[in-house]
Structures are given as C-alpha cells and as structure tokens.
Design a protein around this motif. Structure first.
Motif, PDB file in Angstrom:
ATOM      1  N   GLY A  15       0.823  -1.209   0.000  1.00  0.00           N
ATOM      2  CA  GLY A  15       0.000   0.000   0.000  1.00  0.00           C
ATOM      3  C   GLY A  15       0.855   1.255   0.000  1.00  0.00           C
ATOM      4  O   GLY A  15       0.557   2.226  -0.705  1.00  0.00           O
ATOM      5  N   SER A  16       1.934   1.246   0.774  1.00  0.00           N
ATOM      6  CA  SER A  16       2.850   2.387   0.762  1.00  0.00           C
ATOM      7  C   SER A  16       3.508   2.529  -0.609  1.00  0.00           C
ATOM      8  O   SER A  16       3.708   3.643  -1.094  1.00  0.00           O
ATOM      9  N   ALA A  17       3.834   1.401  -1.237  1.00  0.00           N
ATOM     10  CA  ALA A  17       4.427   1.451  -2.580  1.00  0.00           C
ATOM     11  C   ALA A  17       3.451   2.059  -3.583  1.00  0.00           C
ATOM     12  O   ALA A  17       3.844   2.863  -4.433  1.00  0.00           O
ATOM     13  N   VAL A  18       2.180   1.717  -3.456  1.00  0.00           N
ATOM     14  CA  VAL A  18       1.168   2.274  -4.355  1.00  0.00           C
ATOM     15  C   VAL A  18       1.015   3.774  -4.128  1.00  0.00           C
ATOM     16  O   VAL A  18       0.961   4.555  -5.086  1.00  0.00           O
ATOM     17  N   TYR A  42       8.972  10.134   2.546  1.00  0.00           N
ATOM     18  CA  TYR A  42      10.045   9.402   3.234  1.00  0.00           C
ATOM     19  C   TYR A  42       9.537   8.237   4.083  1.00  0.00           C
ATOM     20  O   TYR A  42      10.080   7.132   4.005  1.00  0.00           O
ATOM     21  N   PRO A  43       8.492   8.429   4.903  1.00  0.00           N
ATOM     22  CA  PRO A  43       8.003   7.288   5.695  1.00  0.00           C
ATOM     23  C   PRO A  43       7.451   6.150   4.821  1.00  0.00           C
ATOM     24  O   PRO A  43       7.538   4.987   5.196  1.00  0.00           O
ATOM     25  N   HIS A  44       6.881   6.499   3.654  1.00  0.00           N
ATOM     26  CA  HIS A  44       6.425   5.443   2.749  1.00  0.00           C
ATOM     27  C   HIS A  44       7.615   4.616   2.269  1.00  0.00           C
ATOM     28  O   HIS A  44       7.530   3.383   2.200  1.00  0.00           O
ATOM     29  N   LEU A  65       7.540  -1.192  13.511  1.00  0.00           N
ATOM     30  CA  LEU A  65       8.211  -0.058  12.863  1.00  0.00           C
ATOM     31  C   LEU A  65       7.468   0.358  11.590  1.00  0.00           C
ATOM     32  O   LEU A  65       7.385   1.543  11.269  1.00  0.00           O
ATOM     33  N   GLY A  66       6.930  -0.619  10.873  1.00  0.00           N
ATOM     34  CA  GLY A  66       6.108  -0.309   9.700  1.00  0.00           C
ATOM     35  C   GLY A  66       4.871   0.481  10.094  1.00  0.00           C
ATOM     36  O   GLY A  66       4.491   1.440   9.417  1.00  0.00           O
ATOM     37  N   ALA A  67       4.243   0.086  11.195  1.00  0.00           N
ATOM     38  CA  ALA A  67       3.072   0.806  11.690  1.00  0.00           C
ATOM     39  C   ALA A  67       3.446   2.242  12.075  1.00  0.00           C
ATOM     40  O   ALA A  67       2.720   3.185  11.756  1.00  0.00           O
ATOM     41  N   LEU A  68       4.573   2.391  12.739  1.00  0.00           N
ATOM     42  CA  LEU A  68       5.035   3.720  13.117  1.00  0.00           C
ATOM     43  C   LEU A  68       5.291   4.584  11.876  1.00  0.00           C
ATOM     44  O   LEU A  68       4.909   5.757  11.833  1.00  0.00           O
ATOM     45  N   SER A 141      -3.026   6.366   4.655  1.00  0.00           N
ATOM     46  CA  SER A 141      -1.898   5.913   5.471  1.00  0.00           C
ATOM     47  C   SER A 141      -2.347   5.487   6.862  1.00  0.00           C
ATOM     48  O   SER A 141      -1.765   4.573   7.449  1.00  0.00           O
ATOM     49  N   LEU A 142      -3.387   6.121   7.372  1.00  0.00           N
ATOM     50  CA  LEU A 142      -3.950   5.686   8.651  1.00  0.00           C
ATOM     51  C   LEU A 142      -4.511   4.263   8.511  1.00  0.00           C
ATOM     52  O   LEU A 142      -4.334   3.422   9.400  1.00  0.00           O
ATOM     53  N   GLY A 143      -5.146   3.984   7.382  1.00  0.00           N
ATOM     54  CA  GLY A 143      -5.607   2.631   7.109  1.00  0.00           C
ATOM     55  C   GLY A 143      -4.455   1.644   7.004  1.00  0.00           C
ATOM     56  O   GLY A 143      -4.544   0.517   7.511  1.00  0.00           O
ATOM     57  N   LEU A 144      -3.354   2.071   6.371  1.00  0.00           N
ATOM     58  CA  LEU A 144      -2.177   1.201   6.281  1.00  0.00           C
ATOM     59  C   LEU A 144      -1.587   0.941   7.669  1.00  0.00           C
ATOM     60  O   LEU A 144      -1.160  -0.180   7.963  1.00  0.00           O
ATOM     61  N   ALA A 145      -1.583   1.959   8.518  1.00  0.00           N
ATOM     62  CA  ALA A 145      -1.096   1.768   9.885  1.00  0.00           C
ATOM     63  C   ALA A 145      -1.963   0.722  10.595  1.00  0.00           C
ATOM     64  O   ALA A 145      -1.451  -0.130  11.330  1.00  0.00           O
TER      65      ALA A 145
END
Length: 156
Positions: A15-18, A42-44, A65-68, A141-145
């Motif tokens: 999801g971050s890659a997308v 950067y966080p993505h 760490l991914g969640a953070l 991103s909140l959904g990804l977290a």
C-alpha cells in the motif's frame, strides 16, 4: 512467524508502494510537490524497505516499525491538509506567511540559479471529493497503519 501475519504486513508495505508510486505519477504529469509533500514520501519509503526486510527476516519489531512509519506519514498528511485548509500555519519556508524579501541578501535576490517552480505548501494543487492529496495520504496511510498493527497483533 505465521503466514497470515506476514501477508498483512506485505499488503501494508505494498500500500505504501502504491501511494508513493501515485505521488511520482502525479509529479510526472505536472503536479510539482511542495516541501511537505516530500516529507510525506520518506516514511512510505521506509515502510517499503521494512516490508522487504520482513521478507528476509520476519520480526514483530519490524512490523511495529512499519506501523510507526505509516502513522508518521499519516500525521504529516493530516498536518499538511490542515495547512492547506488554513486551520493552522505551516512552515514559513513554503507558505504564504514567509519572511518576505527583507531577509534575502543582494546576491540571493540577483541569483539566476533558482527553481523554476515554487510550490507553496498552503495551496491545494489537486483534490478529489473535496479532499486534497495530503488529506488522502493522511486517510489512506492511517488505514495502512491499521493493517500493520493488525499484522503485529495477529495471534500466532
């Protein structure tokens, strides 16, 4: 580490890659990013790297760490959206509240090696359903977290 936990984490990293890929596509079609847009990228990138690291070395710490990372980009996205909506001030270096020309030296005023495009952080360049790109990044991103946290909390 069980397979379903890793699958959720990989889904979140994907999801971050997308989202990061979408940002680059928008940039390629002419929507120049501002300084705060870069801060959201950067966080993505970190989340993507954590997803790759999980492939090599599964670890619950890497999942947290991914969640953070997803929470950080979400927070920056929501902050940026608030700046765009004029709810609060953004960085003076990229908003209309800058210090003006009085702080510049003569050399800086006459410099010819300046950027062609100055993108202000407090201007919405694109929106869908009344939500700017920064706002969408905050929400998605909140959904990804949430996916990262679900992966971390999933029982083995």
């Amino acid at each position: 580490m069980d397979r379903s936990r890793l699958q959720l984490a990989f889904l979140a990293a994907a999801g971050s890659a997308v989202l990061l890929g979408g940002a680059f596509i928008f940039q390629a079609i002419g929507y120049a990013p501002c300084k705060m847009c870069y801060w959201q990228r950067y966080p993505h990138a970190v989340a993507i790297l954590l997803g790759i690291a999980l492939w090599i070395m599964p670890s619950r710490v890497l999942i947290y760490l991914g969640a953070l990372s997803a929470l950080v980009t979400s927070a920056v996205g929501f902050f940026h959206a608030g700046v765009e909506l004029k709810w609060w001030d953004g960085p003076s270096s990229c908003t209309g509240g800058g210090g003006g020309l009085g702080n510049l030296s003569g050399d800086a005023l006459l410099a010819t090696d300046v950027n062609d495009v100055l993108v202000m952080c407090d201007q919405v360049s694109w929106a869908f359903a009344g939500i700017s790109m920064a706002g969408w990044n905050g929400l998605l991103s909140l959904g990804l977290a949430g996916l990262w946290f679900l992966a971390a909390r999933k029982s083995s």
